[in-house]
Design a protein around this motif. Structure first.
Motif, PDB file in Angstrom:
ATOM      1  N   GLN A   1      39.432  -9.723  56.644  1.00 47.00           N
ATOM      2  CA  GLN A   1      38.142  -9.223  56.196  1.00 47.00           C
ATOM      3  C   GLN A   1      38.320  -8.021  55.276  1.00 47.00           C
ATOM      4  O   GLN A   1      37.624  -7.897  54.270  1.00 47.00           O
ATOM      5  N   ARG A   2      39.271  -7.135  55.583  1.00 43.79           N
ATOM      6  CA  ARG A   2      39.531  -5.986  54.718  1.00 43.79           C
ATOM      7  C   ARG A   2      40.017  -6.448  53.351  1.00 43.79           C
ATOM      8  O   ARG A   2      39.623  -5.897  52.334  1.00 43.79           O
ATOM      9  N   LEU A   3      40.885  -7.463  53.328  1.00 40.87           N
ATOM     10  CA  LEU A   3      41.390  -7.968  52.065  1.00 40.87           C
ATOM     11  C   LEU A   3      40.258  -8.541  51.230  1.00 40.87           C
ATOM     12  O   LEU A   3      40.166  -8.281  50.033  1.00 40.87           O
ATOM     13  N   ARG A   4      39.363  -9.292  51.838  1.00 42.91           N
ATOM     14  CA  ARG A   4      38.232  -9.838  51.099  1.00 42.91           C
ATOM     15  C   ARG A   4      37.352  -8.725  50.544  1.00 42.91           C
ATOM     16  O   ARG A   4      36.865  -8.805  49.432  1.00 42.91           O
ATOM     17  N   ARG A   5      37.139  -7.679  51.332  1.00 39.37           N
ATOM     18  CA  ARG A   5      36.335  -6.536  50.869  1.00 39.37           C
ATOM     19  C   ARG A   5      37.001  -5.884  49.670  1.00 39.37           C
ATOM     20  O   ARG A   5      36.345  -5.497  48.719  1.00 39.37           O
ATOM     21  N   ARG A   6      38.333  -5.732  49.728  1.00 38.80           N
ATOM     22  CA  ARG A   6      39.071  -5.111  48.642  1.00 38.80           C
ATOM     23  C   ARG A   6      38.922  -5.865  47.344  1.00 38.80           C
ATOM     24  O   ARG A   6      38.942  -5.280  46.276  1.00 38.80           O
ATOM     25  N   GLN A   7      38.808  -7.177  47.432  1.00 38.38           N
ATOM     26  CA  GLN A   7      38.774  -7.993  46.233  1.00 38.38           C
ATOM     27  C   GLN A   7      37.428  -7.921  45.516  1.00 38.38           C
ATOM     28  O   GLN A   7      37.316  -8.360  44.386  1.00 38.38           O
ATOM     29  N   LEU A   8      36.430  -7.374  46.136  1.00 37.20           N
ATOM     30  CA  LEU A   8      35.128  -7.218  45.502  1.00 37.20           C
ATOM     31  C   LEU A   8      35.132  -5.967  44.636  1.00 37.20           C
ATOM     32  O   LEU A   8      35.887  -5.033  44.872  1.00 37.20           O
ATOM     33  N   LEU A   9      34.281  -5.929  43.648  1.00 38.97           N
ATOM     34  CA  LEU A   9      34.206  -4.770  42.762  1.00 38.97           C
ATOM     35  C   LEU A   9      33.323  -3.686  43.359  1.00 38.97           C
ATOM     36  O   LEU A   9      32.255  -3.965  43.875  1.00 38.97           O
ATOM     37  N   GLY A  10      33.753  -2.454  43.244  1.00 34.34           N
ATOM     38  CA  GLY A  10      32.935  -1.333  43.643  1.00 34.34           C
ATOM     39  C   GLY A  10      32.595  -1.269  45.117  1.00 34.34           C
ATOM     40  O   GLY A  10      31.616  -0.646  45.491  1.00 34.34           O
ATOM     41  N   VAL A  11      33.382  -1.883  45.977  1.00 36.44           N
ATOM     42  CA  VAL A  11      33.101  -1.874  47.406  1.00 36.44           C
ATOM     43  C   VAL A  11      33.591  -0.552  48.000  1.00 36.44           C
ATOM     44  O   VAL A  11      34.712  -0.139  47.764  1.00 36.44           O
ATOM     45  N   ARG A  12      32.732   0.083  48.760  1.00 39.29           N
ATOM     46  CA  ARG A  12      33.111   1.346  49.396  1.00 39.29           C
ATOM     47  C   ARG A  12      33.745   1.100  50.745  1.00 39.29           C
ATOM     48  O   ARG A  12      33.300   0.265  51.500  1.00 39.29           O
ATOM     49  N   ASP A  13      34.792   1.856  51.006  1.00 37.27           N
ATOM     50  CA  ASP A  13      35.539   1.763  52.254  1.00 37.27           C
ATOM     51  C   ASP A  13      35.628   3.187  52.791  1.00 37.27           C
ATOM     52  O   ASP A  13      36.626   3.852  52.584  1.00 37.27           O
ATOM     53  N   GLY A  14      34.569   3.669  53.419  1.00 35.40           N
ATOM     54  CA  GLY A  14      34.535   5.071  53.837  1.00 35.40           C
ATOM     55  C   GLY A  14      34.293   5.948  52.620  1.00 35.40           C
ATOM     56  O   GLY A  14      33.287   5.804  51.948  1.00 35.40           O
ATOM     57  N   ILE A  15      35.237   6.833  52.298  1.00 36.88           N
ATOM     58  CA  ILE A  15      35.082   7.705  51.130  1.00 36.88           C
ATOM     59  C   ILE A  15      35.743   7.123  49.885  1.00 36.88           C
ATOM     60  O   ILE A  15      35.677   7.707  48.829  1.00 36.88           O
ATOM     61  N   ARG A  16      36.371   5.943  50.017  1.00 39.84           N
ATOM     62  CA  ARG A  16      37.052   5.322  48.882  1.00 39.84           C
ATOM     63  C   ARG A  16      36.203   4.185  48.315  1.00 39.84           C
ATOM     64  O   ARG A  16      35.448   3.555  49.034  1.00 39.84           O
ATOM     65  N   THR A  17      36.385   3.932  47.017  1.00 39.34           N
ATOM     66  CA  THR A  17      35.727   2.805  46.355  1.00 39.34           C
ATOM     67  C   THR A  17      36.802   1.952  45.709  1.00 39.34           C
ATOM     68  O   THR A  17      37.684   2.467  45.034  1.00 39.34           O
ATOM     69  N   TRP A  18      36.740   0.643  45.928  1.00 39.70           N
ATOM     70  CA  TRP A  18      37.719  -0.292  45.371  1.00 39.70           C
ATOM     71  C   TRP A  18      37.276  -0.728  43.989  1.00 39.70           C
ATOM     72  O   TRP A  18      36.135  -1.115  43.793  1.00 39.70           O
ATOM     73  N   CYS A  19      38.210  -0.687  43.021  1.00 42.27           N
ATOM     74  CA  CYS A  19      37.931  -1.097  41.653  1.00 42.27           C
ATOM     75  C   CYS A  19      39.131  -1.849  41.091  1.00 42.27           C
ATOM     76  O   CYS A  19      40.267  -1.639  41.517  1.00 42.27           O
ATOM     77  N   HIS A  20      38.870  -2.686  40.100  1.00 42.43           N
ATOM     78  CA  HIS A  20      39.952  -3.357  39.386  1.00 42.43           C
ATOM     79  C   HIS A  20      40.483  -2.420  38.312  1.00 42.43           C
ATOM     80  O   HIS A  20      39.715  -1.730  37.650  1.00 42.43           O
ATOM     81  N   ASN A  21      41.794  -2.388  38.161  1.00 42.70           N
ATOM     82  CA  ASN A  21      42.431  -1.478  37.222  1.00 42.70           C
ATOM     83  C   ASN A  21      43.558  -2.181  36.473  1.00 42.70           C
ATOM     84  O   ASN A  21      43.969  -3.278  36.827  1.00 42.70           O
ATOM     85  N   VAL A  22      44.061  -1.528  35.435  1.00 37.32           N
ATOM     86  CA  VAL A  22      45.191  -2.023  34.663  1.00 37.32           C
ATOM     87  C   VAL A  22      46.451  -1.840  35.509  1.00 37.32           C
ATOM     88  O   VAL A  22      46.751  -0.736  35.955  1.00 37.32           O
TER      89      VAL A  22
END
Length: 115
Positions: A16-37
């Motif tokens: 479930q964490r991996l799926r959340r990570r793969q989404l754009l702009g998903v917040r995980d507490g104080i962190r936000t997941w984004c796609h990068n170079v």
């Protein structure tokens, strides 16, 4: 359709964490997941003050994608792109805290909280 198997060490929550990570702009507490170079440079800070990015000092690289980011800081050194003076605080793949240029991030960085 074949069901994807996850490493047993991850458990159900890991998948479930991996799926959340793969989404754009998903917040995980104080962190936000984004796609990068992949391979983008992560820069250090000026002096002992972690508040200001130093565009001349590379402290590591970000090979993971997507990656997580803490916050954004505007009105700093010029980087170009849609947010020409925005830097984003993260941790490089080598564990060093640092700043990434906004131009090295594909995702929109407006959802990140301000530093």
């Amino acid at each position: 359709m074949r069901r994807r198997s996850w490493p047993a060490a991850w458990g159900r929550d890991g998948a479930q964490r991996l799926r959340r990570r793969q989404l754009l702009g998903v917040r995980d507490g104080i962190r936000t997941w984004c796609h990068n170079v992949s391979g983008a440079a992560v820069y250090g800070s000026i002096g002992n003050n972690r508040r200001y990015p130093d565009p001349t000092t590379v402290v590591g690289h970000m090979y993971s994608n997507p990656s997580w980011f803490y916050c954004k800081l505007d009105n700093q050194a010029w980087v170009g792109g849609p947010h020409p003076t925005r830097w984003v605080l993260t941790v490089a793949d080598n564990g060093q805290l640092g700043w990434m240029k906004d131009t090295a991030i594909y995702s929109e960085t407006n959802p990140l909280r301000d530093c």
